[in-house]
Write a protein that holds these residues in place. Structure first.
Motif, PDB file in Angstrom:
ATOM      1  N   ARG A   1       0.704  -1.182  -0.034  1.00 52.90           N
ATOM      2  CA  ARG A   1      -0.033   0.006  -0.150  1.00 52.90           C
ATOM      3  C   ARG A   1       1.051   1.081   0.029  1.00 52.90           C
ATOM      4  O   ARG A   1       2.261   1.076   0.447  1.00 52.90           O
ATOM      5  N   TRP A   2       0.299   2.342  -0.350  1.00 49.28           N
ATOM      6  CA  TRP A   2       0.983   3.539  -0.209  1.00 49.28           C
ATOM      7  C   TRP A   2       0.750   4.456   1.007  1.00 49.28           C
ATOM      8  O   TRP A   2      -0.340   3.970   1.669  1.00 49.28           O
ATOM      9  N   THR A   3       1.712   5.197   1.268  1.00 44.72           N
ATOM     10  CA  THR A   3       1.568   5.736   2.708  1.00 44.72           C
ATOM     11  C   THR A   3       2.103   7.267   2.164  1.00 44.72           C
ATOM     12  O   THR A   3       2.398   7.506   1.418  1.00 44.72           O
ATOM     13  N   LYS A   4       2.001   8.156   3.326  1.00 41.78           N
ATOM     14  CA  LYS A   4       2.597   9.537   3.134  1.00 41.78           C
ATOM     15  C   LYS A   4       2.230  10.311   2.014  1.00 41.78           C
ATOM     16  O   LYS A   4       3.038  10.989   1.417  1.00 41.78           O
ATOM     17  N   GLY A   5       1.065  10.300   1.686  1.00 40.04           N
ATOM     18  CA  GLY A   5       0.535  11.081   0.886  1.00 40.04           C
ATOM     19  C   GLY A   5       0.335  10.550  -0.597  1.00 40.04           C
ATOM     20  O   GLY A   5      -0.097  11.342  -1.441  1.00 40.04           O
ATOM     21  N   PHE A   6       0.964   9.523  -0.722  1.00 41.96           N
ATOM     22  CA  PHE A   6       0.757   8.800  -2.225  1.00 41.96           C
ATOM     23  C   PHE A   6      -0.451   7.924  -2.475  1.00 41.96           C
ATOM     24  O   PHE A   6      -0.770   7.299  -1.445  1.00 41.96           O
ATOM     25  N   ASP A   7      -0.798   8.035  -3.563  1.00 44.21           N
ATOM     26  CA  ASP A   7      -2.114   7.156  -3.776  1.00 44.21           C
ATOM     27  C   ASP A   7      -2.203   7.112  -5.403  1.00 44.21           C
ATOM     28  O   ASP A   7      -2.695   7.778  -6.144  1.00 44.21           O
ATOM     29  N   ILE A   8      -1.679   5.897  -5.922  1.00 42.22           N
ATOM     30  CA  ILE A   8      -1.737   5.453  -7.079  1.00 42.22           C
ATOM     31  C   ILE A   8      -2.239   3.970  -7.280  1.00 42.22           C
ATOM     32  O   ILE A   8      -1.115   3.206  -7.359  1.00 42.22           O
ATOM     33  N   PRO A   9      -3.492   3.785  -7.233  1.00 46.88           N
ATOM     34  CA  PRO A   9      -4.057   2.340  -7.136  1.00 46.88           C
ATOM     35  C   PRO A   9      -3.333   1.605  -8.064  1.00 46.88           C
ATOM     36  O   PRO A   9      -3.272   0.199  -7.561  1.00 46.88           O
ATOM     37  N   ASP A  10      -3.397   1.885  -9.273  1.00 45.22           N
ATOM     38  CA  ASP A  10      -2.546   1.023 -10.327  1.00 45.22           C
ATOM     39  C   ASP A  10      -1.329   0.391 -10.017  1.00 45.22           C
ATOM     40  O   ASP A  10      -1.297  -0.607 -10.513  1.00 45.22           O
ATOM     41  N   ALA A  11      -0.565   0.934  -8.931  1.00 43.34           N
ATOM     42  CA  ALA A  11       0.800   0.254  -8.718  1.00 43.34           C
ATOM     43  C   ALA A  11       0.546  -0.831  -7.549  1.00 43.34           C
ATOM     44  O   ALA A  11       1.624  -1.508  -7.396  1.00 43.34           O
ATOM     45  N   ILE A  12      -0.367  -0.862  -6.748  1.00 46.84           N
ATOM     46  CA  ILE A  12      -0.600  -1.728  -5.817  1.00 46.84           C
ATOM     47  C   ILE A  12      -0.498  -3.106  -6.301  1.00 46.84           C
ATOM     48  O   ILE A  12      -1.055  -3.541  -7.372  1.00 46.84           O
TER      49      ILE A  12
END
Ligand code: ADP
Length: 495
Positions: free
Chosen positions: A171-182
């Motif tokens: 999962r992303w943390t620290k303000g990153f959010d690119i669902p495609d990369a999960i």
């Protein structure tokens, strides 16, 4: 009198006796073993696929990149083979839009571009000759293997590591959010974009910052002693150490070099004793946990690391301020008084704001041992808007701050001591020095933090003063630079 008495009462709750130290070490060892056997335990004991540590003789030019939060750092590291190195780096802020991009490709293409710019700026010779060679290439990829830079990728987000250069983003943390990369392999994502630009770069290793710290220390520490443990005591706390692969009972997926019989383990010790079997909680530890984003998790970290220590002090101090009969930070002459209060705290003071007390002020408190405590009194005014604190106020603040830090240092000794015992090196007469590399503002800047650790190590059963004297704790800088380069080197040897 009331103030001194109340201060003593608060301080006593942070007491961490020699008996406590030993109880905790025993439990820490048990939880380390549990983590080596099963998944889903407190200490995750994650196999890193790094099967050796450097000894300072390593040579060559390597690349390292660090994606940790707000910035992306690209470095090249020339390892000179004599424990020294030269590091060159570029740092660039990651555009906010890319942190929440639609596709992983957008972010990773940007990262690859930064690597290209870095190579053009700092290693034009090698880069240009590579481009020329490609134009007339007879080799399949257009370049010779020895001209390819090996790169260590420090990626400070949760990943499931499946090989030395393979790890799926959890999962992303620290303000990153690119669902495609999960769920995708972050090394592959970066390599694909590097290949699109035809750069002579191979992503050789996926690096955790604690492992980088261990590597950096092992390379730079004098006397050719391989280091056992790398520990971080900064915003958070964690450690990575060398374990015998025979002791790793849970399955290790994927391939790794079995020749050394060892593997570096990322302990994730911030989660030691989440169930509070041995860790005790003051009322302020409980409040802090309840107000945190992850109640019930990282319970060790919440008593040890820089992000939390200031908040514990703040909560304890605010409780005292609220008690009318205690008279902490009261000033009858203060211009900030109103009819109801006699406080010397300015209305906008961050002492009343959650996370409003940076643990850096604790270092000022620890360093000031003068009779009048002027440094602390000045710092209370500068950083917390507490106007003209009295000597008694400063004494109370210092006593609480020192007690919170002392408990943290002794808990740090629990982790270091347990790893030293687990290694079997303490009682081994053939082991001269047990080297430990540490990084982070707390251990680097808090006065006497390491001394307090040593003092606690000396009371641990099975270590004692003699064992503690064998343990050498030294600062290891730049795990995500030189450490990552060294992991890339070790990975390249295994190719
Ligand atoms: P990071 O761990 O994020 O790489 P640092 O090692 O610099 O960064 O640690 C930052 C943490 O250390 C912050 O929580 C900060 O409050 C704390 N800190 C910074 N300076 C000091 C200091 N002089 N004494 C104690 N704690 C400090």
């Amino acid at each position: 009198m009331a103030l001194a008495g109340e201060t003593k009462r608060v301080v006593s709750q942070f007491e961490f006796s020699d008996v406590h130290v030993n109880e905790h070490v025993e439990e820490f060892l048990a939880q380390m073993k549990e983590g080596l056997e099963n998944d889903g335990t407190n200490l995750s004991q994650i196999p890193t696929y790094v099967t050796g540590v450097p000894n300072g003789t390593e040579k060559g030019l390597y690349l390292a990149v660090d994606l940790g939060g707000t910035n992306f750092r690209v470095c090249s590291i020339m390892l000179n083979g004599d424990t020294t190195f030269n590091l060159t780096y570029n740092k660039v802020a990651i555009p906010k839009a890319l942190m929440i991009a639609k596709t992983a490709k957008e972010l990773f293409a940007f990262l690859a571009k930064q690597i290209e710019l870095f190579l053009r700026e700092h290693h034009a010779d090698r880069f240009e000759s590579h481009v020329r060679r490609r134009a007339t290439a007879s080799t399949p990829m257009g370049y010779r293997d020895e001209h390819i830079f090996r790169l260590g990728f420090t990626f400070s987000f949760p990943v499931k590591q499946l090989g030395i250069n393979k790890g799926h983003l959890i999962r992303w943390t620290k303000g990153f959010d690119i669902p495609d990369a999960i769920g995708k392999d972050v090394c592959r994502l970066l390599q694909d974009e590097i290949d699109d630009l035809s750069l002579p770069v191979k992503v050789a290793a996926l690096v955790n910052d604690t492992v980088g710290t261990l590597m950096a220390r092992s390379y730079t520490s004098t006397g050719k002693h391989r280091s056992l443990l790398g520990g971080i005591f900064g915003t958070g706390t964690n450690g990575a150490y060398i374990e015998k692969t025979a002791n790793i009972k849970k399955p290790i997926q994927g391939e790794y070099d079995t020749s050394t019989g060892e593997m570096v383990i990322n302990t994730e010790w911030g989660s030691f004793d989440n169930q509070l079997k041995v860790l005790s909680s003051t009322p302020w530890d409980k409040t802090l946990d309840a107000e945190s984003v992850n109640p019930g998790f990282q319970m060790f970290e919440k008593r040890v690391s820089g992000m939390f220590l200031g908040e514990i002090v703040r909560l304890a101090v605010v409780d005292m301020i609220k008690k009318d009969d205690i008279a902490l930070f009261r000033d009858v002459n203060s211009s900030f008084n109103d009819r109801h209060t006699t406080t010397s705290i300015r209305p906008n003071s961050s002492i009343f704001k959650t996370w409003g007390l940076d643990s850096a002020i604790m270092s000022v408190a620890a360093a000031d041992n003068t009779p009048e405590l002027w440094s602390i009194r000045q710092e209370l005014e500068n950083s917390l808007d507490i106007y003209a604190p009295s000597l008694e106020d400063a004494q109370a603040f210092k006593a609480i701050s020192d007690a919170v830090a002392r408990r943290a240092a002794r808990l740090s000794a629990v982790a270091i001591g347990a790893v030293a015992l687990q290694s079997g090196k303490v009682g081994d007469p053939n082991e001269g020095v047990i080297d430990v590399g540490v990084d982070g503002s707390l251990v680097e800047h808090y006065p006497f933090f390491r001394d307090m650790i040593y003092e606690a190590l000396a009371v641990i059963k099975g270590i004692g003063p003699e064992g503690a004297a064998k343990i050498r704790i030294g600062i290891a800088k730049d795990g995500s630079g030189v450490g990552a380069a060294l992991i890339a080197l070790i990975a390249a040897r295994q190719e």
